[in-house]
Design a protein around this motif. Structure first.
Motif: not given
Length: 505
Positions: A398-422
């Motif tokens: 499954i090819h998923l494309t996400l579009y993000w917008e930065a609301l503020a400048e960040m000091e930490r690096n966040y990881t994105v999780f994408t799940h297919v849930i049953g």
């Protein structure tokens, strides 16, 4: 005291005994969070203020399952009385102080002197009011604690203190009128509340639960879009009507179904109305008893016919564009068993009838596909997505494309999780990664920057056929702490976004 205790045991003792026998808890506090779900996140007192409006309205006049409201002017009138009463209570100590100072002067050394303030603050009326305030505060503290555990901002939970609230409210209101007018004021308010209590069932409750009117012979002859579909010889779908031919995410669609009883029914059948896309995925739906629950099928007589309106709300995350169709059927609520459906030519039976195409169009005014707006911690917003592979086989991607917008400048690096849930939150496909496979860590984002982020979710080879949810969120890899999803008022609502659905064939 003994009389009060005996009366309380007679009135409510059986309830506490029942709870003790069923749950081992006389108050039933252990089972309630299980039934109504505990909050994943415990909100602060400031965050709970966002729920105050519902608490205020349900204290005064909110009926049904918190879905039947009085007119807005009535709530404004109650708000005005509450404000006047609160200000009057604040004025009461000042008035008593001024009155006591004027009337309790005595002569000392030939000069008049006021008595000490501690004498004034121990007057019985003030003590009584303080006791009432203390009881209200205790009940309110219990409500706050309970509301932090589960969503229970209901005014009725303040009713154990309703007598104290009423006394304090009237005491405050009485400060605004001369002493001779206090008794008439009590009479006017009492009569007004009595009138509201007597009128409300007929003004608000009865119309909301009234049966739909039966169709006349003339109306039966004018039913649009005839179908003549029968459900096991018990119900007949005569025709239908839709309010619009196209809909966008976040909009609603009214579907009017014309039903007629063909035989007496011993069971109360539920109606489902689905909006299905090309992959038989439910984009939007409504399940209810006929007449919005007010006309269960056991009460129908042979020949009874109604026009029943179902409002389907398309969720803001609905995938577009899509050519959808309506799916309608009847089922037994307890077992979920659907009634067999027969067409006008007695075609082989199915368990639903499908008809009428509805175009689901993209939202207007956006530069990204499938525009949405999900605020993660006032730092990152998910503003859109695309999806390829809405119907896949086990082992496919499954090819998923996400579009993000930065609301503020960040000091930490966040990881994105994408799940297919049953079912039971079982994950059948997963990709966790920093944005753009680590090439665009969030600490490098600039405020207002928009990024495109692609993910390839490989469905496990042993994935059973069915419908699965795709959920998205962000977290700190070092701690696992998820970035909270906020509503429009900035209050925490979840830690993930259930974005859309896919089908595994």
């Amino acid at each position: 005291m003994a009389t009060v205790t005996i009366v309380a045991l007679v009135v409510g003792g059986w309830w506490y005994a029942r709870n003790w026998l069923l749950y081992g808890d006389p108050l039933g506090l252990k089972i309630m969070p299980v039934l109504f779900r505990t909050r994943v996140y415990r909100p602060s007192l400031l965050e709970l203020l966002a729920e105050f409006e519902g608490l205020r309205m349900s204290f005064w006049a909110l009926f049904g399952w918190f879905n039947i409201l009085a007119e807005p002017w009535l709530y404004r009138a109650f708000d005005g009385l509450t404000l006047l009463g609160a200000v009057g209570l604040l004025l009461l100590p000042l008035k008593q102080l001024r009155h006591a100072t004027r009337n309790t002067k005595h002569t000392k050394g030939g000069r008049p002197t006021a008595q000490p303030l501690n004498h004034l603050t121990t007057q019985p009326p003030i003590i009584w009011l303080l006791f009432l305030l203390l009881w209200i505060a205790a009940v309110l503290a219990g409500l706050v604690r309970w509301t932090q555990m589960t969503r229970a901002s209901q005014g009725r939970l303040m009713y154990p203190a309703i007598s104290a609230i009423s006394i304090l409210l009237f005491t405050g209101l009485a400060q605004w009128v001369p002493r001779r007018a206090v008794t008439p004021l009590a009479g006017v308010l009492g009569v007004a509340m009595l009138v509201i209590a007597v009128v409300s069932p007929f003004r608000y409750i009865a119309p909301a639960y009234a049966r739909p009117p039966l169709l006349s012979e003339t109306e039966l002859e004018k039913i649009p879009n005839p179908l003549a579909v029968t459900f096991e010889g018990q119900m007949k779908l005569l025709g239908y009507e839709v309010s619009r031919e196209a809909v966008r995410p976040g909009e609603s669609l009214d579907v009017t179904l014309y039903w007629q009883a063909l035989a007496p029914m011993e069971r109360n059948h539920s109606v489902f109305v689905h909006l299905l896309d090309e992959n038989d995925l439910v984009l939007a739906s409504q399940d209810t008893f006929p007449g919005q629950g007010n006309f269960p099928t056991r009460l129908w007589r042979v020949g009874d016919a109604i026009a029943d309106v179902y409002t389907i709300v398309v969720p803001p995350t609905a995938f577009t564009p899509s050519s959808a169709q309506l799916e309608v059927g009847l089922y037994e609520f307890d077992s979920g068993k659907r009634l067999a459906v027969y067409g006008p030519q007695r075609e082989p039976p199915g368990d639903n009838v499908r008809f009428h195409r509805i175009e689901v169009l993209p939202r207007e005014g956006s530069n990204v596909p499938n525009p949405v707006r999900f605020n993660f911690g006032n730092q990152i917003a998910l503003i859109g997505y695309t999806l390829e592979g809405r119907a896949v086989k086990p082992g496919e991607e499954i090819h998923l494309t996400l579009y993000w917008e930065a609301l503020a400048e960040m000091e930490r690096n966040y990881t994105v999780f994408t799940h297919v849930i049953g079912e039971r939150a079982r994950i059948w496909a997963q990709v966790d990664s920093q944005p753009q496979q680590g090439a665009a860590p969030t600490s490098t984002w600039s405020r207002g920057q928009v990024l495109t982020d692609e993910y390839h979710l490989l469905v496990e080879p042993n994935t059973p056929p069915g419908v699965y949810d795709i959920e998205v969120g962000l977290y700190l890899a070092a701690t696992g702490e998820r970035l909270g999803l906020l509503d429009e008022t900035g209050h925490w609502i979840d830690s993930r976004v259930p974005l859309t659905r896919v089908r595994v064939r």
